[in-house]
Design a protein around this motif. Structure first.
Motif, PDB file in Angstrom:
ATOM      1  N   ASN A 234       3.244   2.463 -15.559  1.00 54.88           N
ATOM      2  CA  ASN A 234       3.823   1.119 -15.380  1.00 54.88           C
ATOM      3  C   ASN A 234       4.173   0.801 -13.925  1.00 54.88           C
ATOM      4  OD1 ASN A 234       3.699   0.508 -18.082  1.00 54.88           O
ATOM      5  ND2 ASN A 234       5.625   1.582 -18.519  1.00 54.88           N
ATOM      6  N   PHE A 235       4.110   1.809 -13.036  1.00 58.10           N
ATOM      7  CA  PHE A 235       4.484   1.595 -11.628  1.00 58.10           C
ATOM      8  C   PHE A 235       3.505   0.611 -10.958  1.00 58.10           C
ATOM      9  CE2 PHE A 235       3.468   3.273  -7.227  1.00 58.10           C
ATOM     10  CZ  PHE A 235       4.517   2.621  -6.594  1.00 58.10           C
ATOM     11  N   ARG A 236       4.063  -0.399 -10.268  1.00 63.49           N
ATOM     12  CA  ARG A 236       3.230  -1.321  -9.480  1.00 63.49           C
ATOM     13  C   ARG A 236       3.910  -1.563  -8.129  1.00 63.49           C
ATOM     14  NH1 ARG A 236       0.426  -0.242 -12.888  1.00 63.49           N
ATOM     15  NH2 ARG A 236      -1.043  -1.431 -14.160  1.00 63.49           N
ATOM     16  N   LEU A 237       3.065  -1.685  -7.089  1.00 64.36           N
ATOM     17  CA  LEU A 237       3.594  -1.962  -5.754  1.00 64.36           C
ATOM     18  C   LEU A 237       3.034  -3.294  -5.261  1.00 64.36           C
ATOM     19  CD1 LEU A 237       5.024  -1.164  -3.091  1.00 64.36           C
ATOM     20  CD2 LEU A 237       2.966   0.106  -2.462  1.00 64.36           C
ATOM     21  N   PHE A 238       3.941  -4.150  -4.757  1.00 65.88           N
ATOM     22  CA  PHE A 238       3.542  -5.438  -4.166  1.00 65.88           C
ATOM     23  C   PHE A 238       3.936  -5.416  -2.690  1.00 65.88           C
ATOM     24  CE2 PHE A 238       4.411  -6.005  -8.618  1.00 65.88           C
ATOM     25  CZ  PHE A 238       3.401  -6.839  -9.075  1.00 65.88           C
ATOM     26  N   LEU A 239       3.012  -5.822  -1.817  1.00 64.87           N
ATOM     27  CA  LEU A 239       3.292  -5.834  -0.374  1.00 64.87           C
ATOM     28  C   LEU A 239       3.072  -7.251   0.147  1.00 64.87           C
ATOM     29  CD1 LEU A 239       1.099  -2.701   0.461  1.00 64.87           C
ATOM     30  CD2 LEU A 239       3.593  -2.710   0.261  1.00 64.87           C
ATOM     31  N   SER A 240       3.848  -7.647   1.178  1.00 72.40           N
ATOM     32  CA  SER A 240       3.534  -8.938   1.808  1.00 72.40           C
ATOM     33  C   SER A 240       3.619  -8.798   3.320  1.00 72.40           C
ATOM     34  CB  SER A 240       4.487 -10.034   1.314  1.00 72.40           C
ATOM     35  OG  SER A 240       5.716  -9.967   2.004  1.00 72.40           O
ATOM     36  N   ALA A 241       2.742  -9.533   4.024  1.00 68.02           N
ATOM     37  CA  ALA A 241       2.739  -9.482   5.495  1.00 68.02           C
ATOM     38  C   ALA A 241       2.052 -10.709   6.048  1.00 68.02           C
ATOM     39  CB  ALA A 241       1.999  -8.238   5.983  1.00 68.02           C
ATOM     40  N   GLU A 242       2.451 -11.088   7.263  1.00 68.74           N
ATOM     41  CA  GLU A 242       1.691 -12.120   7.973  1.00 68.74           C
ATOM     42  C   GLU A 242       0.425 -11.452   8.515  1.00 68.74           C
ATOM     43  OE1 GLU A 242       4.201 -13.888  10.945  1.00 68.74           O
ATOM     44  OE2 GLU A 242       5.625 -14.625   9.453  1.00 68.74           O
ATOM     45  N   PRO A 243      -0.629 -12.240   8.779  1.00 67.39           N
ATOM     46  CA  PRO A 243      -1.838 -11.623   9.347  1.00 67.39           C
ATOM     47  C   PRO A 243      -1.467 -10.849  10.613  1.00 67.39           C
ATOM     48  CG  PRO A 243      -2.237 -13.927   8.795  1.00 67.39           C
ATOM     49  CD  PRO A 243      -0.782 -13.686   8.589  1.00 67.39           C
ATOM     50  N   SER A 244      -1.893  -9.592  10.691  1.00 69.80           N
ATOM     51  CA  SER A 244      -1.458  -8.752  11.806  1.00 69.80           C
ATOM     52  C   SER A 244      -2.451  -7.618  12.000  1.00 69.80           C
ATOM     53  CB  SER A 244      -0.074  -8.177  11.470  1.00 69.80           C
ATOM     54  OG  SER A 244       0.119  -6.951  12.123  1.00 69.80           O
ATOM     55  N   LYS A 245      -2.616  -7.202  13.261  1.00 73.17           N
ATOM     56  CA  LYS A 245      -3.554  -6.103  13.538  1.00 73.17           C
ATOM     57  C   LYS A 245      -2.889  -4.741  13.320  1.00 73.17           C
ATOM     58  CE  LYS A 245      -6.907  -8.265  16.546  1.00 73.17           C
ATOM     59  NZ  LYS A 245      -6.643  -9.452  17.295  1.00 73.17           N
TER      60      LYS A 245
END
Length: 753
Positions: A234-245
């Motif tokens: 059941n483990f889920r990971l959500f990530l968020s970021a602005e466009p970045s190098k």
């Protein structure tokens, strides 16, 4: 199918479309840039007769096709009508003649040439973000995170919490949300370990703020994956970021990537801005407040959507957002809480334009633009059906403030009145659409070029011309044909012939010095590459980069570093370089006199030449340099017609190209551009030094026009010219009118046409 067959040379042309300058363009309706692209197109066997057909056999029919609004849907003249059955080949013609239509034509090509083409084009545009997220979660696993690439105004956190709730995940119980920043890496790691063991959801926001910690995160995710069955399903990971190098490729690689593009277009933005305020908040407010809020929503949408026009829209990219609108509304509301009599328009203009939205703006020209929009809106007329589109008299298009009405009626009014998306709504000329779509085309193909495999064979697979061949051709052209080594200036010899070294001599000597550095580097790098290609030296990474640049018609990085700002392709850049050298040679032959006309667009540092004009005047008139400015008087003459240099303390200059408007030679003032004419060459300009007028005494009949070196504007600013105008200068401010010195698509006509 015949519709989608092509060979490598054709693909190469579609990707690079490198103009081939040097053949005279006799078609007055066709921009030089497009003609130069056709010269490259006719190198392809199947298109050999295309230029001849255009110029000699059916120029008027080609002109009609070129002027179509949507030429991609119209048959070409003569036997070229067959290209309607050969869609890929028709793309090549559009790429050369009408690059602004290529993105639309590519859509059609993909729909027709690929199996299930429609699905590639439409993808998930008919689904809501909620539906897309739900299906992505179905596809994800404990080892496949979901990665949100953030766009302005998007808030994936709410969406994840909403979906989590449906699936039994609650915040701070079994759904953990960590916004990354200083010290939060420890918290994030603890939540990850817990969630992976107990089957929770974790959302890590703004991971681009901690690029170094992401390496640790990647290793942790690798370790989780190694444990295989050790993960709780059941483990889920959500990530968020602005466009970045700064985000490791390993994290991007394993994730399902989603982005929620903000709505495009004026109508979508306006509706979004209006419904941000709940109905019960607005419904019973003072009708005047509703009208002003409607005007504010229009202003908000205009400043956001204007960004798509690139440097013509704003000099810099600003993160205007719904928070700016909210704060402006709160201020407005405060005014209306008291007993408000006369509405303080000036205060509101200042607060909205200099503080709320202006707080983002760091460029003075952009601040002037923002203020111009508000001055157009924030006045009594806004309460009485004011025309919101600026300067649209006689254009057959209109969008007025509606009379005060109910919340829903405003939405209905936007829906029904804002029918078409047009640059006119922003105060821009319809040509701005062509500019923005052509830029879209260039970006698209530049990205595709970056994705090409890098090898010394053909630039894009078999059958095309190899990188080595491109490089050898250029080495021959520069080292042998142009004999560039012999063009170096002998500074000592020139100095010996100067009788009195004044400001102008300093400028030209400095220009010769800059040119020498550039010539030395061009010759050095090409001679080194030649040895590499002949097997005398090992091909280094630096040589590889040089070969890539040559193959893709780009100016190599080591040359750019020593050169002047320019957006030209390599072939055009080299031709322009020779013209710059010609101008310096003409001066070198007579170093004691200023040329009759100086082509400032061919100088490394045009500012220093203008400063020299002020220095000469300051000495003569015994004035302080910092109290002088350059006054520009546009003449009715071409370079040929100038008999002698200007009087002391002034100079005749050429090379000014107007963008966003044209110069009316007869009337001697700014006029609206002609359709499809993106740029307009100005005649000779008399630049003279004059004292700066005291504050408030500036000339109101002139438009203060910024002068830039390239279309990128921004940091390439040179000085401010004054151009006569018969209409309110605000019209030209909103139209983004400026003078550009170096424009590839404009032939530097020094003669009268």
């Amino acid at each position: 199918s015949t519709q989608s067959t092509w060979d490598q040379n054709q693909m190469q042309f579609l990707l690079t479309c490198a103009p081939k300058p040097g053949v005279e363009n006799n078609l007055d309706w066709l921009p030089t840039q497009a003609w130069n692209c056709v010269q490259r197109l006719v190198e392809i066997e199947e298109f050999r007769s295309f230029a001849q057909n255009m110029e000699k056999d059916a120029p008027l029919r080609f002109k009609d096709w070129y002027n179509e609004l949507q030429p991609e849907d119209v048959k070409l003249p003569l036997e070229w009508k067959k290209l309607d059955q050969q869609l890929f080949q028709k793309l090549l013609v559009l790429r050369a003649l009408r690059p602004d239509r290529i993105t639309t034509a590519l859509n059609t090509f993909i729909r027709q040439a690929l199996p299930l083409g429609d699905t590639f084009v439409e993808m998930d545009s008919k689904l809501s973000f909620e539906q897309i997220l739900a299906s992505s979660v179905e596809d994800s696993t404990p080892n496949t995170p979901i990665f949100f690439i953030l766009s302005p105004g998007a808030d994936p956190v709410k969406e994840v919490e909403k979906l989590g709730k449906k699936k039994g995940f609650e915040p701070n119980k079994n759904l953990w949300n960590v916004a990354l920043g200083q010290g939060q890496d420890v918290v994030a790691m603890a939540k990850l370990q817990l969630a992976q063991k107990d089957g929770h959801w974790v959302m890590l926001q703004n991971i681009h703020l901690m690029p170094r910690w992401l390496i640790t995160l990647e290793k942790t995710l690798d370790a989780f994956a190694m444990e295989g069955g050790g993960n709780n399903p059941n483990f889920r990971l959500f990530l968020s970021a602005e466009p970045s190098k700064g985000i490791p490729i390993g994290i991007l690689d394993r994730s399902i990537k989603l982005t929620n593009e903000p709505p495009a277009g004026l109508k979508a933005n306006m509706k979004r801005a209006w419904i941000y305020f709940p109905k019960d908040e607005i419904e019973d407010k003072d009708p005047r407040l509703k009208s002003i809020l409607f005007g504010l929503c229009f202003f908000h949408s205009i400043v956001i959507e204007r960004r798509k026009f690139g440097p013509m829209g704003w000099n810099m990219f600003y993160p205007f957002n719904i928070g700016d609108l909210r704060d402006s509304y709160n201020v407005l509301n405060k005014y209306f809480e008291g007993a408000i009599g006369k509405i303080p328009w000036e205060d509101l203009t200042y607060i909205f334009g200099e503080i709320m939205y202006g707080g983002h703006i760091v460029d003075d020209w952009d601040r002037r633009l923002c203020r111009a929009y508000l001055e157009n809106l924030m006045k009594d007329g806004l309460l009485d059906e004011l025309e919101l589109f600026p300067f649209v008299e006689g254009k057959g298009i209109s969008f007025k403030t509606p009379p005060p009405s109910t919340y829903e009626k405003y939405i209905e009014y936007m829906e029904n009145t804002l029918q078409q998306e047009t640059p006119i709504a922003y105060g821009l000329h319809p040509n701005a659409e062509i500019g923005f779509r052509s830029a879209q085309c260039n970006t698209l193909f530049n990205v595709l070029l970056e994705l090409q495999p890098r090898d010394s064979g053909a630039v894009s697979g078999d059958g095309g011309k190899g990188k080595n061949e491109f490089a050898k051709d250029l080495i021959k052209q520069v080292i042998e044909d142009l004999n560039m080594k012999s063009l170096v200036f002998s500074l000592e010899e020139i100095k010996g012939r100067i009788e009195e070294k004044g400001p102008y001599q300093n400028v030209f000597l400095q220009e010769c010095e800059y040119m020498n550095y550039l010539i030395h580097e061009i010759v050095r790098s090409l001679e080194e590459l030649n040895k590499g290609l002949n097997g005398e030296l090992t091909i280094s990474e630096r040589m590889e980069q040089l070969m890539d640049a040559i193959a893709f018609d780009r100016v190599p990085a080591t040359w750019t570093k020593l050169a002047y700002p320019s957006k030209r392709g390599l072939a055009s850049w080299l031709m322009n370089l020779m013209r710059r050298i010609d101008q310096l040679n003409a001066w070198k032959d007579d170093p004691n006199n200023i040329p009759r006309v100086t082509i400032v667009s061919r100088l490394f540092n045009p500012q220093s030449f203008l400063t020299a004009i002020k220095q000469v005047f300051a000495r003569k008139a015994q004035q302080e340099l910092n109290k002088l400015m350059i006054q520009t008087d546009v003449l009715k003459k071409s370079v040929e017609e100038i008999e002698a240099p200007a009087r002391e303390g002034s100079a005749f200059v050429f090379g000014f190209v107007l963008e966003g408007a044209r110069w009316d030679l007869q009337g001697g003032n700014l006029e609206e551009s002609k359709p499809k004419e993106m740029f307009s060459m100005m005649p000779v300009v008399h630049c003279r030094a004059v004292p700066i007028p005291p504050e408030g005494k500036e000339d109101t009949r002139s438009y203060m026009c910024p002068v830039y070196i390239t279309e990128d504007r921004g940091r390439t600013y040179v000085f401010t010219a004054q151009l006569k105008t018969k209409v309110n200068p605000r019209k030209w401010i909103l139209a983004g009118v400026s003078i550009i010195l170096d424009v590839e698509s404009v032939a530097e006509e020094t003669k009268k046409r």
